[in-house]
Design a protein around this motif. Sequence first.
Motif, PDB file in Angstrom:
ATOM      1  N   GLY A  31       1.668  -1.294   0.178  1.00 18.74           N
ATOM      2  CA  GLY A  31       0.252  -0.310   0.320  1.00 18.74           C
ATOM      3  C   GLY A  31       0.687   0.758   0.453  1.00 18.74           C
ATOM      4  O   GLY A  31       0.103   2.636   0.452  1.00 18.74           O
ATOM      5  N   VAL A  32       2.088   1.463  -0.615  1.00 15.99           N
ATOM      6  CA  VAL A  32       2.950   2.370  -0.483  1.00 15.99           C
ATOM      7  C   VAL A  32       2.871   3.054  -1.876  1.00 15.99           C
ATOM      8  O   VAL A  32       3.150   3.954  -1.879  1.00 15.99           O
ATOM      9  CB  VAL A  32       3.916   2.156  -0.255  1.00 15.99           C
ATOM     10  N   LEU A  33       2.565   2.079  -2.871  1.00 16.77           N
ATOM     11  CA  LEU A  33       2.595   2.124  -4.297  1.00 16.77           C
ATOM     12  C   LEU A  33       0.511   1.683  -4.481  1.00 16.77           C
ATOM     13  O   LEU A  33       0.628   1.069  -3.865  1.00 16.77           O
ATOM     14  CB  LEU A  33       3.672   2.028  -5.322  1.00 16.77           C
ATOM     15  N   LYS A  34       0.640   2.373  -5.789  1.00 14.16           N
ATOM     16  CA  LYS A  34      -0.539   1.847  -6.325  1.00 14.16           C
ATOM     17  C   LYS A  34      -0.294   2.027  -8.143  1.00 14.16           C
ATOM     18  O   LYS A  34       0.635   2.953  -8.449  1.00 14.16           O
ATOM     19  CB  LYS A  34      -1.655   3.019  -6.075  1.00 14.16           C
ATOM     20  N   ASP A  35      -1.359   1.021  -8.573  1.00 14.95           N
ATOM     21  CA  ASP A  35      -1.129   0.880 -10.007  1.00 14.95           C
ATOM     22  C   ASP A  35      -1.938   2.129 -10.778  1.00 14.95           C
ATOM     23  O   ASP A  35      -3.361   2.481 -10.174  1.00 14.95           O
ATOM     24  CB  ASP A  35      -1.849   0.359 -10.411  1.00 14.95           C
ATOM     25  N   SER A  36      -1.716   2.575 -11.567  1.00 14.04           N
ATOM     26  CA  SER A  36      -2.033   4.097 -12.480  1.00 14.04           C
ATOM     27  C   SER A  36      -2.512   2.740 -14.251  1.00 14.04           C
ATOM     28  O   SER A  36      -2.725   2.129 -13.291  1.00 14.04           O
ATOM     29  CB  SER A  36      -1.168   4.634 -12.621  1.00 14.04           C
ATOM     30  N   ASN A  37      -3.943   3.842 -14.247  1.00 14.52           N
ATOM     31  CA  ASN A  37      -4.137   3.318 -15.845  1.00 14.52           C
ATOM     32  C   ASN A  37      -3.882   2.410 -16.446  1.00 14.52           C
ATOM     33  O   ASN A  37      -4.065   1.795 -17.139  1.00 14.52           O
ATOM     34  CB  ASN A  37      -4.758   4.751 -15.911  1.00 14.52           C
ATOM     35  N   ALA A  38      -1.859   3.040 -16.768  1.00 13.86           N
ATOM     36  CA  ALA A  38      -1.218   2.709 -17.542  1.00 13.86           C
ATOM     37  C   ALA A  38      -0.728   1.292 -17.244  1.00 13.86           C
ATOM     38  O   ALA A  38      -0.294   1.359 -15.949  1.00 13.86           O
ATOM     39  CB  ALA A  38      -0.558   4.055 -17.920  1.00 13.86           C
ATOM     40  N   LYS A  39      -0.563   0.295 -17.830  1.00 10.48           N
ATOM     41  CA  LYS A  39       0.674  -1.144 -16.942  1.00 10.48           C
ATOM     42  C   LYS A  39       1.841  -0.567 -16.739  1.00 10.48           C
ATOM     43  O   LYS A  39       2.630  -0.110 -17.514  1.00 10.48           O
ATOM     44  CB  LYS A  39       0.310  -2.076 -17.868  1.00 10.48           C
ATOM     45  N   GLY A  40       2.347  -1.072 -15.338  1.00 11.26           N
ATOM     46  CA  GLY A  40       3.549  -0.598 -15.429  1.00 11.26           C
ATOM     47  C   GLY A  40       3.459   0.074 -15.266  1.00 11.26           C
ATOM     48  O   GLY A  40       4.829   1.026 -14.768  1.00 11.26           O
ATOM     49  N   CYS A  41       2.593   1.247 -14.781  1.00  9.46           N
ATOM     50  CA  CYS A  41       2.759   2.825 -14.068  1.00  9.46           C
ATOM     51  C   CYS A  41       2.374   2.529 -12.642  1.00  9.46           C
ATOM     52  O   CYS A  41       1.287   2.110 -12.886  1.00  9.46           O
ATOM     53  CB  CYS A  41       2.396   3.878 -15.064  1.00  9.46           C
ATOM     54  N   TYR A  42       3.359   3.655 -11.988  1.00  8.85           N
ATOM     55  CA  TYR A  42       3.035   3.505 -10.217  1.00  8.85           C
ATOM     56  C   TYR A  42       2.412   5.191  -9.941  1.00  8.85           C
ATOM     57  O   TYR A  42       3.219   6.780 -10.812  1.00  8.85           O
ATOM     58  CB  TYR A  42       3.792   2.962  -9.499  1.00  8.85           C
ATOM     59  N   GLU A  43       2.022   5.047  -9.141  1.00 12.95           N
ATOM     60  CA  GLU A  43       2.285   6.630  -8.304  1.00 12.95           C
ATOM     61  C   GLU A  43       1.359   6.254  -6.305  1.00 12.95           C
ATOM     62  O   GLU A  43       1.945   5.311  -6.370  1.00 12.95           O
ATOM     63  CB  GLU A  43       0.124   7.007  -8.251  1.00 12.95           C
ATOM     64  N   GLN A  44       2.073   7.622  -6.171  1.00 12.94           N
ATOM     65  CA  GLN A  44       2.514   7.315  -4.944  1.00 12.94           C
ATOM     66  C   GLN A  44       1.792   7.812  -4.017  1.00 12.94           C
ATOM     67  O   GLN A  44       0.167   8.381  -4.217  1.00 12.94           O
ATOM     68  CB  GLN A  44       3.986   8.058  -4.501  1.00 12.94           C
ATOM     69  N   CYS A  45       0.971   6.514  -2.863  1.00 10.15           N
ATOM     70  CA  CYS A  45       0.395   6.509  -1.416  1.00 10.15           C
ATOM     71  C   CYS A  45       0.468   7.927  -0.382  1.00 10.15           C
ATOM     72  O   CYS A  45       1.937   7.984  -0.401  1.00 10.15           O
ATOM     73  CB  CYS A  45       0.373   4.842  -1.462  1.00 10.15           C
ATOM     74  N   LYS A  46      -0.267   8.119   0.019  1.00  7.65           N
ATOM     75  CA  LYS A  46       0.238   8.746   0.920  1.00  7.65           C
ATOM     76  C   LYS A  46       0.636   8.432   2.173  1.00  7.65           C
ATOM     77  O   LYS A  46       0.428   7.138   2.788  1.00  7.65           O
ATOM     78  CB  LYS A  46      -1.585   9.410   1.123  1.00  7.65           C
ATOM     79  N   PRO A  47       1.733   9.603   2.378  1.00  6.03           N
ATOM     80  CA  PRO A  47       2.718   8.547   3.161  1.00  6.03           C
ATOM     81  C   PRO A  47       2.413   8.744   4.588  1.00  6.03           C
ATOM     82  O   PRO A  47       1.278   9.540   4.903  1.00  6.03           O
ATOM     83  CB  PRO A  47       4.017   9.666   3.423  1.00  6.03           C
ATOM     84  N   THR A  48       2.452   7.400   5.392  1.00  6.10           N
ATOM     85  CA  THR A  48       2.444   7.539   6.812  1.00  6.10           C
ATOM     86  C   THR A  48       3.418   7.975   7.753  1.00  6.10           C
ATOM     87  O   THR A  48       4.755   8.543   7.465  1.00  6.10           O
ATOM     88  CB  THR A  48       2.902   5.924   7.036  1.00  6.10           C
ATOM     89  N   SER A  49       1.931   9.059   8.727  1.00  2.00           N
ATOM     90  CA  SER A  49       3.059   9.674   9.462  1.00  2.00           C
ATOM     91  C   SER A  49       3.864   9.024  10.596  1.00  2.00           C
ATOM     92  O   SER A  49       3.367   8.530  11.029  1.00  2.00           O
ATOM     93  CB  SER A  49       2.466  11.167  10.079  1.00  2.00           C
ATOM     94  N   VAL A  50       4.957   9.413  10.427  1.00  2.00           N
ATOM     95  CA  VAL A  50       5.588   8.368  11.964  1.00  2.00           C
ATOM     96  C   VAL A  50       5.855   9.181  13.205  1.00  2.00           C
ATOM     97  O   VAL A  50       6.625  10.578  12.559  1.00  2.00           O
ATOM     98  CB  VAL A  50       7.279   8.121  11.532  1.00  2.00           C
ATOM     99  N   SER A  51       5.449   8.883  13.904  1.00  2.00           N
ATOM    100  CA  SER A  51       5.488  10.452  15.199  1.00  2.00           C
ATOM    101  C   SER A  51       6.641   9.609  16.747  1.00  2.00           C
ATOM    102  O   SER A  51       7.093  10.375  17.348  1.00  2.00           O
ATOM    103  CB  SER A  51       4.007  11.035  15.452  1.00  2.00           C
ATOM    104  N   GLU A  52       6.950   8.693  16.251  1.00  2.00           N
ATOM    105  CA  GLU A  52       7.597   7.788  17.442  1.00  2.00           C
ATOM    106  C   GLU A  52       8.982   8.249  17.390  1.00  2.00           C
ATOM    107  O   GLU A  52       9.647   7.562  16.289  1.00  2.00           O
ATOM    108  CB  GLU A  52       7.458   6.456  17.542  1.00  2.00           C
ATOM    109  N   PRO A  53       9.512   8.960  18.132  1.00  2.00           N
ATOM    110  CA  PRO A  53      11.750   9.237  18.349  1.00  2.00           C
ATOM    111  C   PRO A  53      12.287   7.748  17.654  1.00  2.00           C
ATOM    112  O   PRO A  53      13.022   7.408  16.539  1.00  2.00           O
ATOM    113  CB  PRO A  53      11.637  10.166  18.806  1.00  2.00           C
ATOM    114  N   ASN A  54      11.869   6.718  18.416  1.00  2.00           N
ATOM    115  CA  ASN A  54      12.715   5.513  18.314  1.00  2.00           C
ATOM    116  C   ASN A  54      12.717   4.820  16.961  1.00  2.00           C
ATOM    117  O   ASN A  54      13.031   4.168  16.692  1.00  2.00           O
ATOM    118  CB  ASN A  54      11.917   4.735  19.967  1.00  2.00           C
ATOM    119  N   LEU A  55      11.062   5.169  16.641  1.00  2.00           N
ATOM    120  CA  LEU A  55      11.136   4.155  15.161  1.00  2.00           C
ATOM    121  C   LEU A  55      11.710   4.305  13.909  1.00  2.00           C
ATOM    122  O   LEU A  55      12.315   3.784  13.066  1.00  2.00           O
ATOM    123  CB  LEU A  55       9.800   4.149  14.776  1.00  2.00           C
ATOM    124  N   THR A  56      11.898   6.038  13.750  1.00  2.00           N
ATOM    125  CA  THR A  56      12.686   7.043  13.018  1.00  2.00           C
ATOM    126  C   THR A  56      13.963   6.231  13.475  1.00  2.00           C
ATOM    127  O   THR A  56      14.990   5.596  12.401  1.00  2.00           O
ATOM    128  CB  THR A  56      12.590   8.004  13.529  1.00  2.00           C
TER     129      THR A  56
END
Length: 251
Positions: free
Chosen positions: A162-187
């Motif tokens: 779910g970080v990329l999604k298929d566009s209408n054209a085959k082999g072409c991709y769009e970016q999904c909305k980024p996930t917000s990371v707030s936890e410093p230790n995860l960063t």
Amino acid sequence: MRKRHDKLGIKQTIQKHWMDYVVKMMLAGFREKEIRMELDEFLATQKQSGGTGQRGKKTYGMAISILASWFAPDKDLIPFRDHALALIRNENPRNWLPYHWAVISASYPFWFNVAKQTGRLFSLQDQITQVQVFSRLKEQYGDRETVARNARYTVRSFVAWGVLKDSNAKGCYEQCKPTSVSEPNLTILLYEAALYADKEGKAALGLLKSNPAFFPFQLPVLTGDYISQQSNTIDVVRYGLDDELLKLKYL
């Protein structure tokens, strides 16, 4: 360590819920042998597309090798994996994706490098193609069919996660909305994964903050002082007037 950096290893699409399943078994106290036995039964019915159906062991066995990033990592990655598991223990499973991203990036630097080229392309344009990603990877890994094939599976895994999604054209991709990371230790965990994905095990903090391989996430800004106080595995070395270098302590 260099052997890990030279391999490709992403030989099929990996579904995120397979990674979730492994972590749930680990949190329940399953040992490596038990996890492998469970995966033998589970993956025999799990298709790469995300659906269900019978699969041969030769194909799903390749998935087990990648899922082993969690339950049987390289010896030098065990402390990193243990730290990731300690952090994820208190996290809602809906928010596990960045932890999987960190663990698989450390074990399979090829995954991280595909993500880096993908993120670089998205910084220039709204849609990208498989061909564009492959052409950039050739500069690092050479013009081999295996590179294109492994990259294709990696990109399809990005779609499955779910970080990329298929566009209408085959082999072409769009970016999904980024996930917000707030936890410093995860960063910090993601930064550490990036250091393990680098052959030299080091990187400037400024470059880590803007690393395109983190394109699926919005990360908080952390200072070098904070990272050095919180991490037992990263050294922060100041150089120049305001530059800081992060490097793994045990390399």
